[in-house]
Design a protein around this motif. Structure first.
Motif, PDB file in Angstrom:
ATOM      1  N   ASN A 103       0.850  -1.190   0.000  1.00 16.68           N
ATOM      2  CA  ASN A 103       0.000   0.000   0.000  1.00 16.68           C
ATOM      3  C   ASN A 103       0.883   1.236   0.000  1.00 16.68           C
ATOM      4  O   ASN A 103       2.059   1.188   0.376  1.00 16.68           O
ATOM      5  CB  ASN A 103      -0.908   0.067   1.227  1.00 16.68           C
ATOM      6  N   GLU A 117      -4.857   6.536   2.427  1.00 22.15           N
ATOM      7  CA  GLU A 117      -4.670   5.087   2.383  1.00 22.15           C
ATOM      8  C   GLU A 117      -4.016   4.671   3.701  1.00 22.15           C
ATOM      9  O   GLU A 117      -4.709   4.616   4.719  1.00 22.15           O
ATOM     10  CB  GLU A 117      -3.873   4.657   1.158  1.00 22.15           C
ATOM     11  N   GLU A 120      -4.272   8.166   7.285  1.00 25.27           N
ATOM     12  CA  GLU A 120      -5.699   8.474   7.343  1.00 25.27           C
ATOM     13  C   GLU A 120      -5.971   9.964   7.190  1.00 25.27           C
ATOM     14  O   GLU A 120      -7.103  10.379   6.951  1.00 25.27           O
ATOM     15  CB  GLU A 120      -6.304   7.961   8.649  1.00 25.27           C
ATOM     16  N   ARG A 136      -2.713   5.436   9.843  1.00 27.67           N
ATOM     17  CA  ARG A 136      -3.857   4.606  10.213  1.00 27.67           C
ATOM     18  C   ARG A 136      -3.408   3.559  11.236  1.00 27.67           C
ATOM     19  O   ARG A 136      -2.381   2.896  11.044  1.00 27.67           O
ATOM     20  CB  ARG A 136      -4.412   3.927   8.964  1.00 27.67           C
ATOM     21  N   TRP A 245      -6.410  -4.791   6.198  1.00 28.98           N
ATOM     22  CA  TRP A 245      -6.945  -3.735   7.064  1.00 28.98           C
ATOM     23  C   TRP A 245      -8.225  -3.117   6.505  1.00 28.98           C
ATOM     24  O   TRP A 245      -8.985  -2.515   7.259  1.00 28.98           O
ATOM     25  CB  TRP A 245      -5.886  -2.671   7.316  1.00 28.98           C
ATOM     26  N   ARG A 246      -8.429  -3.217   5.199  1.00 30.78           N
ATOM     27  CA  ARG A 246      -9.724  -2.875   4.635  1.00 30.78           C
ATOM     28  C   ARG A 246     -10.465  -4.175   4.357  1.00 30.78           C
ATOM     29  O   ARG A 246      -9.997  -5.251   4.705  1.00 30.78           O
ATOM     30  CB  ARG A 246      -9.555  -2.060   3.341  1.00 30.78           C
ATOM     31  N   GLU A 247     -11.613  -4.090   3.712  1.00 29.94           N
ATOM     32  CA  GLU A 247     -12.323  -5.319   3.356  1.00 29.94           C
ATOM     33  C   GLU A 247     -11.450  -6.151   2.421  1.00 29.94           C
ATOM     34  O   GLU A 247     -10.971  -5.642   1.400  1.00 29.94           O
ATOM     35  CB  GLU A 247     -13.644  -4.987   2.664  1.00 29.94           C
ATOM     36  N   GLU A 532      -7.044  -4.955  -5.776  1.00 30.40           N
ATOM     37  CA  GLU A 532      -7.861  -4.874  -4.567  1.00 30.40           C
ATOM     38  C   GLU A 532      -9.356  -4.886  -4.857  1.00 30.40           C
ATOM     39  O   GLU A 532     -10.144  -5.341  -4.035  1.00 30.40           O
ATOM     40  CB  GLU A 532      -7.512  -3.611  -3.779  1.00 30.40           C
TER      41      GLU A 532
END
Length: 538
Positions: A103, A117, A120, A136, A245-247, A532
């Motif tokens: 990322n 990303e 935050e 984040r 960390w995201r979906e 992603e």
């Protein structure tokens, strides 16, 4: 088929409130027919035309529902470098693997606006000489260890200094250092203002790694996929990161492999051996459009294929020779023949109307064989050899035809695509190159034309141009920026050893089973952002 077929109905459906969209989609999934829906809608006072659009939009949305699981296979036109070190990335294959595995601090959306990303939140001080990034929390690397401010500082500082191997070093030329403020905050301190820093951080090289990482066959990343198999030069297989960390992404895995031959890559799409292919040959577009089950994904862009005349050696060291070739470019014919009309006319500089900073006041260079003949005779050069791999061949052959009419012998030497970037590019007097669009004009110009840029492929060194780049980064005044960009674009058009006959749309091929692809214009398949977000349809 084309992806635009259902755009009107999709938009009509999208205007419904979320609850009504969900209810209608569920009803269709449960067997509601078009006739039944039109009856109910008519009773509610909706016109038949509007109701029909709503029904078709809901059915399209239902069909686009992403499935959980499966494998998405992508055939790339090039594989890239034999490393997973982001600072060395140089091509679509690298950028795609990097997006699957890592990322950035910021992410560029479809409008190329920086979005949070791994950071935050981010902001610059009043003169853009210091940028602050709030990180984040809760992000982990693939081994389960937490991402920290120390990891970010180490990753970013790798691109700084005379000894760095970073391909994007020039973009950090004004960055003095990154430093940790506290466990969730880092700062970038600059020696000169740079209002583009957030956009720079969204580009392909500035990934966050684990501090001290040295295993670049399979480094630790925070991305949506983990590396399962990596055969440099052949293929890579990436499995879903369940702890993302995201979906987490929908597919179980993605497989990336290279097929350099255009026809073989097209065959992989048509036969179902690949769900997505990059760099679709424009000549194949009509076939794909007329074939059920596959479609063309075309995004307007500032990307281009160009001819490079190295100005630090003959014959490109003579400006008359370069100008002669520029006037031999039949730009309309090149756009029609080599790109199937899917793009815009070029003017020997990289910034077109896809960029906000495009200057409309520069005179378009015309195809003029008489003027070309004048400059070529003035140079004293009567023949030259250009080396071309599998891309750019049509463009070069058209130039060869026009050169012959002007009494100039342009010899075309076809060379293998494998190893082209290491053995031909920036090493032979005349060859071809290829560029994807960058998020801002300053970034594009800095990479390709800054006096100290590693990728200054024609070796055109202009100190005034370098100063203009710095002045542009130092201001947010739109009027001043417009003046600076006009001068920069004019300088490149007039003096650089780069011939750009046209800009191309990003044209890829995908299976109609694919959903979730974005329209980011920075590279193949949504700016290489797809790992992603792409999924197979349910």
């Amino acid at each position: 088929m084309t992806l635009s077929d259902n755009e009107t109905t999709r938009r009509a459906f999208a205007r419904l409130p979320r609850r009504q969209r969900d209810e209608l989609t569920a009803a269709i999934r449960g067997g509601l027919s078009r006739r039944e829906f039109l009856t109910y809608a008519g009773a509610a006072g909706m016109t038949a035309a509007t109701a029909g659009q709503m029904f078709l939009g809901a059915r399209a949305a239902q069909a686009d529902t992403p499935a959980q699981g499966g494998t998405v296979r992508c055939a790339l036109s090039d594989y890239g470098t034999d490393t997973m070190d982001p600072q060395l990335f140089s091509s679509t294959g690298d950028f795609t693997r990097g997006r699957a595995h890592f990322n950035n601090l910021v992410q560029l959306d479809e409008s190329l606006t920086p979005q949070p990303e791994l950071a935050e939140a981010f902001e610059a001080n009043a003169d853009a000489t210091e940028w602050t990034f709030r990180l984040r929390e809760g992000v982990t690397f693939h081994d389960g260890s937490p991402m920290t401010a120390d990891d970010v500082v180490w990753s970013m500082n790798r691109h700084i200094g005379e000894e760095t191997a970073s391909k994007a070093k020039v973009l950090f030329s004004d960055v003095k250092e990154w430093r940790k403020v506290d466990n969730t905050t880092v700062k970038a301190e600059l020696s000169a203002p740079n209002s583009d820093l957030a956009s720079i951080l969204g580009t392909f090289h500035f990934k966050v790694l684990k501090e001290g990482e040295s295993n670049f066959a399979n480094p630790l990343g925070t991305g949506p996929y983990r590396m399962a198999e990596y055969e440099p030069g052949i293929r890579s297989i990436h499995t879903r990161n369940e702890d993302y960390w995201r979906e987490p992404p929908k597919p179980d895995q993605i497989e990336l492999f290279a097929i350099a031959d255009d026809s073989a890559r097209l065959s992989a799409l048509m036969s179902g051996d690949a769900e997505m292919v990059t760099n679709l040959d424009p000549k194949a577009v009509p076939m794909v459009q007329n074939t059920d089950g596959v479609t063309v994904w075309s995004v307007p862009s500032g990307s281009y294929t160009c001819i490079i005349c190295m100005t630090n050696t003959g014959p490109g060291s003579d400006p008359n020779f370069v100008l002669g070739l520029k006037h031999l470019l039949n730009r309309d014919r090149t756009l029609a023949f080599s790109q199937g009309g899917m793009g815009t006319i070029g003017n020997d500089q990289p910034i077109n109307a896809a960029y906000a900073e495009y200057s409309e006041g520069i005179t378009q260079r015309a195809f003029d064989p008489d003027k070309a003949k004048h400059f070529l005779q003035k140079s004293g050069v009567t023949s030259a050899e250009i080396q071309v791999p599998n891309f750019g061949e049509d463009m070069v052959l058209l130039l060869q035809q026009e050169a012959k009419q002007a009494g100039f012998d342009l010899q075309v030497k076809k060379v293998p695509s494998d190893g082209y970037w290491s053995s031909v590019w920036m090493k032979t007097p005349l060859h071809v190159s290829d560029w994807f669009m960058r998020p801002t004009a300053n970034i594009m110009m800095s990479l390709a034309f800054a006096p100290d840029a590693k990728w200054n492929e024609s070796q055109w060194i202009n100190e005034r141009f370098g100063q203009l780049l710095k002045e542009d980064r130092a201001t947010t005044d739109r009027g001043l920026k417009a003046e600076l960009h006009r001068e920069m674009q004019q300088l490149v058009t007039d003096e650089a050893g780069v011939l750009i006959p046209s800009h191309r749309n990003i044209v890829d091929g995908i299976s109609e089973r694919i959903t979730g692809l974005t329209r980011n214009p920075l590279g193949s398949l949504g700016g290489c952002e797809w790992p992603e977000f792409v999924a197979l349809k349910a």
